[in-house]
Design a protein around this motif. Structure first.
Motif, mmCIF file in Angstrom:
data_model
loop_
_atom_site.group_PDB
_atom_site.id
_atom_site.type_symbol
_atom_site.label_atom_id
_atom_site.label_comp_id
_atom_site.label_asym_id
_atom_site.label_seq_id
_atom_site.Cartn_x
_atom_site.Cartn_y
_atom_site.Cartn_z
ATOM 1 N N LEU A 1 6.831 54.323 57.359
ATOM 2 C CA LEU A 1 5.988 54.244 56.167
ATOM 3 C C LEU A 1 4.554 54.656 56.463
ATOM 4 O O LEU A 1 3.944 55.428 55.717
ATOM 5 N N LEU A 2 4.008 54.156 57.546
ATOM 6 C CA LEU A 2 2.630 54.500 57.882
ATOM 7 C C LEU A 2 2.518 55.978 58.245
ATOM 8 O O LEU A 2 1.561 56.647 57.832
ATOM 9 N N ALA A 3 3.471 56.489 58.987
ATOM 10 C CA ALA A 3 3.455 57.902 59.355
ATOM 11 C C ALA A 3 3.558 58.788 58.122
ATOM 12 O O ALA A 3 2.862 59.810 58.010
ATOM 13 N N GLN A 4 4.408 58.406 57.168
ATOM 14 C CA GLN A 4 4.555 59.177 55.938
ATOM 15 C C GLN A 4 3.270 59.164 55.114
ATOM 16 O O GLN A 4 2.886 60.177 54.517
ATOM 17 N N ALA A 5 2.599 57.992 55.092
ATOM 18 C CA ALA A 5 1.337 57.897 54.357
ATOM 19 C C ALA A 5 0.276 58.807 54.981
ATOM 20 O O ALA A 5 -0.463 59.497 54.275
ATOM 21 N N CYS A 6 0.209 58.816 56.312
ATOM 22 C CA CYS A 6 -0.752 59.678 57.005
ATOM 23 C C CYS A 6 -0.454 61.152 56.733
ATOM 24 O O CYS A 6 -1.375 61.957 56.523
ATOM 25 N N THR A 7 0.822 61.492 56.732
ATOM 26 C CA THR A 7 1.224 62.878 56.459
ATOM 27 C C THR A 7 0.847 63.292 55.041
ATOM 28 O O THR A 7 0.367 64.409 54.804
ATOM 29 N N ALA A 8 1.033 62.376 54.079
ATOM 30 C CA ALA A 8 0.698 62.681 52.685
ATOM 31 C C ALA A 8 -0.803 62.894 52.505
ATOM 32 O O ALA A 8 -1.238 63.808 51.803
ATOM 33 N N LEU A 9 -1.599 62.056 53.138
ATOM 34 C CA LEU A 9 -3.051 62.206 53.021
ATOM 35 C C LEU A 9 -3.527 63.476 53.719
ATOM 36 O O LEU A 9 -4.442 64.154 53.237
ATOM 37 N N ASP A 10 -2.914 63.796 54.847
ATOM 38 C CA ASP A 10 -3.285 65.019 55.539
ATOM 39 C C ASP A 10 -2.929 66.243 54.703
ATOM 40 O O ASP A 10 -3.694 67.222 54.670
ATOM 41 N N ALA A 11 -1.805 66.176 54.003
ATOM 42 C CA ALA A 11 -1.413 67.281 53.130
ATOM 43 C C ALA A 11 -2.384 67.425 51.965
ATOM 44 O O ALA A 11 -2.708 68.537 51.538
ATOM 45 N N ALA A 12 -2.843 66.296 51.431
ATOM 46 C CA ALA A 12 -3.812 66.335 50.331
ATOM 47 C C ALA A 12 -5.113 66.991 50.783
ATOM 48 O O ALA A 12 -5.722 67.778 50.047
ATOM 49 N N ALA A 13 -5.536 66.686 52.012
ATOM 50 C CA ALA A 13 -6.753 67.309 52.540
ATOM 51 C C ALA A 13 -6.538 68.804 52.765
ATOM 52 O O ALA A 13 -7.422 69.624 52.462
ATOM 53 N N ALA A 14 -5.379 69.177 53.279
ATOM 54 C CA ALA A 14 -5.079 70.589 53.512
ATOM 55 C C ALA A 14 -5.029 71.369 52.203
ATOM 56 O O ALA A 14 -5.373 72.558 52.156
ATOM 57 N N LYS A 15 -4.648 70.687 51.128
ATOM 58 C CA LYS A 15 -4.574 71.319 49.817
ATOM 59 C C LYS A 15 -5.944 71.434 49.164
ATOM 60 O O LYS A 15 -6.102 72.100 48.144
ATOM 61 N N GLY A 16 -6.947 70.766 49.744
ATOM 62 C CA GLY A 16 -8.296 70.842 49.192
ATOM 63 C C GLY A 16 -8.625 69.741 48.213
ATOM 64 O O GLY A 16 -9.665 69.789 47.549
#
Length: 218
Positions: A47-62
């Motif tokens: 769960l924590l890893a997935q949350a980190c991945t989602a936030l990192d994707a949001a940053a990569a998307k701008g």
């Protein structure tokens, strides 16, 4: 941001934050993920890893410039760090004289595990609530400074918070410009690291004694 670790909800929360601000935020925090982890007994690590991945994707998307994690109880996250998942640009933990020995040690371990390559560490709640609390009349944090002649007790407490634990910045909230100026002025103070380490040793000893005390007879 909310406590939920659901990737879809996190992505939506970052989008909504950008809409509310009228611009992409410079930094978004996942606040106290330990709250959601207590409710989701299985798959904590994932769960924590997935949350980190989602936030990192949001940053990569701008949708935001960077993301971070703010934890009030870092001990609960120590066994959940996934080094294969994206790591936060900023880690924020409690800092200052109101933080106990166990939390300080846990924060040190979390910083070492999550920010080994130069991630930024922030401290929060350096005054434990308010600078007007009676406790600040009873203690003098200037003992932690090499030269305590020019700073007030509040300034000394703020400056010392940068070393309990070791952080790069300390976040505070205030509506008073004068108070903010007072805290900025505290940065000229030089903290005595030896005194800080002695203080932390005393905290650990006190905690150990409290744990080892026998139960009182009934």
């Amino acid at each position: 941001m909310e406590h939920s670790l659901d990737p879809t909800r996190l992505h939506s929360a970052v989008e909504q934050a950008a809409k509310d601000l009228g611009r992409e935020p410079d930094l978004v925090f996942l606040h106290n993920p330990e709250h959601s982890l207590r409710e989701a007994i299985p798959h904590h690590h994932d769960l924590l890893a997935q949350a980190c991945t989602a936030l990192d994707a949001a940053a990569a998307k701008g949708l935001c410039a960077a993301w971070g994690v703010a934890s009030w109880d870092p001990a609960s996250l120590l066994n959940l760090i996934d080094t294969t998942a994206p790591t936060p640009a900023v880690l924020m933990v409690r800092a200052g004289l109101f933080v106990g020995a166990r939390t300080l040690d846990a924060a040190d371990a979390l910083i070492k595990g999550w920010c080994p390559c130069g991630g930024t560490v922030w401290g929060m709640s350096p005054f434990g609530g308010s600078t007007s609390a009676p406790v600040w009349d009873r203690i003098d944090p200037r003992v932690f400074l090499r030269d305590n002649s020019q700073l007030s007790r509040v300034q000394a407490a703020f400056r010392t918070a940068y070393h309990l634990p070791q952080v790069d910045s300390v976040a505070v909230g205030t509506d008073e410009r004068a108070h903010l100026g007072e805290l900025v002025g505290a940065l000229v103070g030089e903290v005595d690291e030896r005194t800080v380490q002695e203080y932390r040793s005393l905290l650990r000893d006190q905690t150990a004694r409290a744990v080892s005390l026998p139960e009182a007879p009934r």
